[in-house]
Design a protein around this motif. Structure first.
Motif, PDB file in Angstrom:
ATOM      1  N   ARG A  40      -5.587   8.529   3.286  1.00 55.94           N
ATOM      2  CA  ARG A  40      -4.697   8.611   4.450  1.00 55.94           C
ATOM      3  C   ARG A  40      -5.324   9.320   5.641  1.00 55.94           C
ATOM      4  N   CYS A  41      -5.854  10.532   5.449  1.00 55.18           N
ATOM      5  CA  CYS A  41      -6.360  11.295   6.596  1.00 55.18           C
ATOM      6  C   CYS A  41      -7.842  11.041   6.875  1.00 55.18           C
ATOM      7  N   LYS A  42      -8.529  10.348   5.992  1.00 58.93           N
ATOM      8  CA  LYS A  42      -9.945   9.962   6.157  1.00 58.93           C
ATOM      9  C   LYS A  42     -10.891  11.149   6.273  1.00 58.93           C
ATOM     10  N   LYS A  43     -10.515  12.300   5.703  1.00 54.99           N
ATOM     11  CA  LYS A  43     -11.385  13.477   5.686  1.00 54.99           C
ATOM     12  C   LYS A  43     -11.925  13.663   4.272  1.00 54.99           C
ATOM     13  N   GLU A  44     -13.150  14.189   4.198  1.00 56.87           N
ATOM     14  CA  GLU A  44     -13.744  14.410   2.873  1.00 56.87           C
ATOM     15  C   GLU A  44     -13.241  15.732   2.321  1.00 56.87           C
ATOM     16  N   ARG A  45     -12.468  15.632   1.262  1.00 57.94           N
ATOM     17  CA  ARG A  45     -11.848  16.800   0.629  1.00 57.94           C
ATOM     18  C   ARG A  45     -11.763  16.561  -0.870  1.00 57.94           C
ATOM     19  N   PRO A  46     -11.433  17.617  -1.642  1.00 54.23           N
ATOM     20  CA  PRO A  46     -11.188  17.389  -3.076  1.00 54.23           C
ATOM     21  C   PRO A  46      -9.920  16.547  -3.231  1.00 54.23           C
ATOM     22  N   CYS A  47     -10.041  15.405  -3.898  1.00 58.72           N
ATOM     23  CA  CYS A  47      -8.920  14.468  -4.007  1.00 58.72           C
ATOM     24  C   CYS A  47      -8.637  14.107  -5.457  1.00 58.72           C
ATOM     25  N   LEU A  48      -7.391  13.783  -5.715  1.00 56.17           N
ATOM     26  CA  LEU A  48      -6.957  13.221  -6.993  1.00 56.17           C
ATOM     27  C   LEU A  48      -6.492  11.802  -6.742  1.00 56.17           C
ATOM     28  N   LYS A  49      -6.556  10.963  -7.770  1.00 52.56           N
ATOM     29  CA  LYS A  49      -6.107   9.580  -7.611  1.00 52.56           C
ATOM     30  C   LYS A  49      -4.602   9.499  -7.860  1.00 52.56           C
ATOM     31  N   TYR A  50      -3.894   8.829  -6.957  1.00 51.28           N
ATOM     32  CA  TYR A  50      -2.455   8.625  -7.064  1.00 51.28           C
ATOM     33  C   TYR A  50      -2.146   7.133  -6.968  1.00 51.28           C
ATOM     34  N   HIS A  51      -1.066   6.742  -7.604  1.00 52.98           N
ATOM     35  CA  HIS A  51      -0.614   5.351  -7.569  1.00 52.98           C
ATOM     36  C   HIS A  51       0.270   5.165  -6.351  1.00 52.98           C
ATOM     37  N   ILE A  52      -0.075   4.186  -5.503  1.00 54.55           N
ATOM     38  CA  ILE A  52       0.776   3.870  -4.360  1.00 54.55           C
ATOM     39  C   ILE A  52       1.039   2.373  -4.333  1.00 54.55           C
ATOM     40  N   ALA A  53       2.184   2.002  -3.810  1.00 56.00           N
ATOM     41  CA  ALA A  53       2.536   0.590  -3.627  1.00 56.00           C
ATOM     42  C   ALA A  53       2.677   0.354  -2.135  1.00 56.00           C
ATOM     43  N   GLU A  54       1.972  -0.626  -1.617  1.00 58.19           N
ATOM     44  CA  GLU A  54       2.037  -0.940  -0.196  1.00 58.19           C
ATOM     45  C   GLU A  54       2.505  -2.368  -0.018  1.00 58.19           C
ATOM     46  N   THR A  55       3.240  -2.612   1.063  1.00 60.52           N
ATOM     47  CA  THR A  55       3.693  -3.963   1.361  1.00 60.52           C
ATOM     48  C   THR A  55       3.009  -4.442   2.628  1.00 60.52           C
ATOM     49  N   GLY A  56       2.737  -5.723   2.667  1.00 61.44           N
ATOM     50  CA  GLY A  56       2.124  -6.313   3.848  1.00 61.44           C
ATOM     51  C   GLY A  56       2.778  -7.645   4.151  1.00 61.44           C
ATOM     52  N   ARG A  57       2.788  -8.029   5.413  1.00 63.68           N
ATOM     53  CA  ARG A  57       3.401  -9.301   5.797  1.00 63.68           C
ATOM     54  C   ARG A  57       2.378 -10.146   6.536  1.00 63.68           C
ATOM     55  N   ALA A  58       2.351 -11.418   6.207  1.00 65.98           N
ATOM     56  CA  ALA A  58       1.464 -12.347   6.913  1.00 65.98           C
ATOM     57  C   ALA A  58       2.097 -13.730   6.865  1.00 65.98           C
ATOM     58  N   GLU A  59       2.363 -14.285   8.023  1.00 68.41           N
ATOM     59  CA  GLU A  59       2.885 -15.642   8.159  1.00 68.41           C
ATOM     60  C   GLU A  59       4.144 -15.885   7.320  1.00 68.41           C
ATOM     61  N   GLY A  60       5.067 -14.945   7.359  1.00 68.59           N
ATOM     62  CA  GLY A  60       6.347 -15.127   6.684  1.00 68.59           C
ATOM     63  C   GLY A  60       6.347 -14.753   5.218  1.00 68.59           C
ATOM     64  N   ALA A  61       5.201 -14.414   4.651  1.00 65.39           N
ATOM     65  CA  ALA A  61       5.138 -14.037   3.238  1.00 65.39           C
ATOM     66  C   ALA A  61       4.930 -12.530   3.138  1.00 65.39           C
ATOM     67  N   VAL A  62       5.577 -11.927   2.153  1.00 61.67           N
ATOM     68  CA  VAL A  62       5.431 -10.498   1.924  1.00 61.67           C
ATOM     69  C   VAL A  62       4.642 -10.304   0.643  1.00 61.67           C
ATOM     70  N   SER A  63       3.645  -9.443   0.697  1.00 58.99           N
ATOM     71  CA  SER A  63       2.863  -9.153  -0.502  1.00 58.99           C
ATOM     72  C   SER A  63       2.983  -7.673  -0.824  1.00 58.99           C
ATOM     73  N   VAL A  64       2.970  -7.357  -2.102  1.00 58.69           N
ATOM     74  CA  VAL A  64       3.042  -5.976  -2.561  1.00 58.69           C
ATOM     75  C   VAL A  64       1.784  -5.705  -3.359  1.00 58.69           C
ATOM     76  N   SER A  65       1.097  -4.612  -3.025  1.00 61.06           N
ATOM     77  CA  SER A  65      -0.109  -4.264  -3.768  1.00 61.06           C
ATOM     78  C   SER A  65       0.075  -2.895  -4.411  1.00 61.06           C
TER      79      SER A  65
END
Length: 113
Positions: free
Chosen positions: A50-75
């Motif tokens: 998210r912040c694009k800074k180099e820091r100690p990070c843990l992996k988290y599960h996220i769900a993102e939605t995107g729209r293109a040409e009337g279709a919605v995708s969830v990743s």
């Protein structure tokens, strides 16, 4: 002759489906074990998603939605997030906020407990 071929195909697909089912169950149990062990995860120096800074990070599960040409995708992805960008933990139900405590004390003063 035709009935024998159908029985052979049926048996072959039955064996295949049973083995796939077993493999799925084993992988499902492995994922549960990974989640249990995950609590002992150590932060790794990487770039935060998210912040694009180099820091100690843990992996988290996220769900993102995107729209293109009337279709919605969830990743669904596992992305590295630093401590500031990580999702906040929910408070447990038995913890009271300062506002709730003062409200209870006010009620007790007026005899409404």
């Amino acid at each position: 002759m035709m009935a024998a071929d159908n029985d052979d195909n049926h048996d072959r697909f039955l064996r295949k489906n049973l083995s796939l089912s077993r493999a799925y169950e084993i992988s499902k149990k492995d994922k549960v074990k990974d989640k249990i062990v995950r609590g002992e995860q150590q932060p790794v120096m990487t770039i935060c998603y998210r912040c694009k800074k180099e820091r100690p990070c843990l992996k988290y599960h996220i769900a993102e939605t995107g729209r293109a040409e009337g279709a919605v995708s969830v990743s669904n992805e596992y992305v590295p997030l630093c401590e500031e960008c990580a999702p906040k933990k929910k408070k447990s139900a038995d913890e009271l906020s300062a506002k709730q405590i003062s409200s209870l004390l006010r009620g007790a003063r007026h005899g409404r407990v």
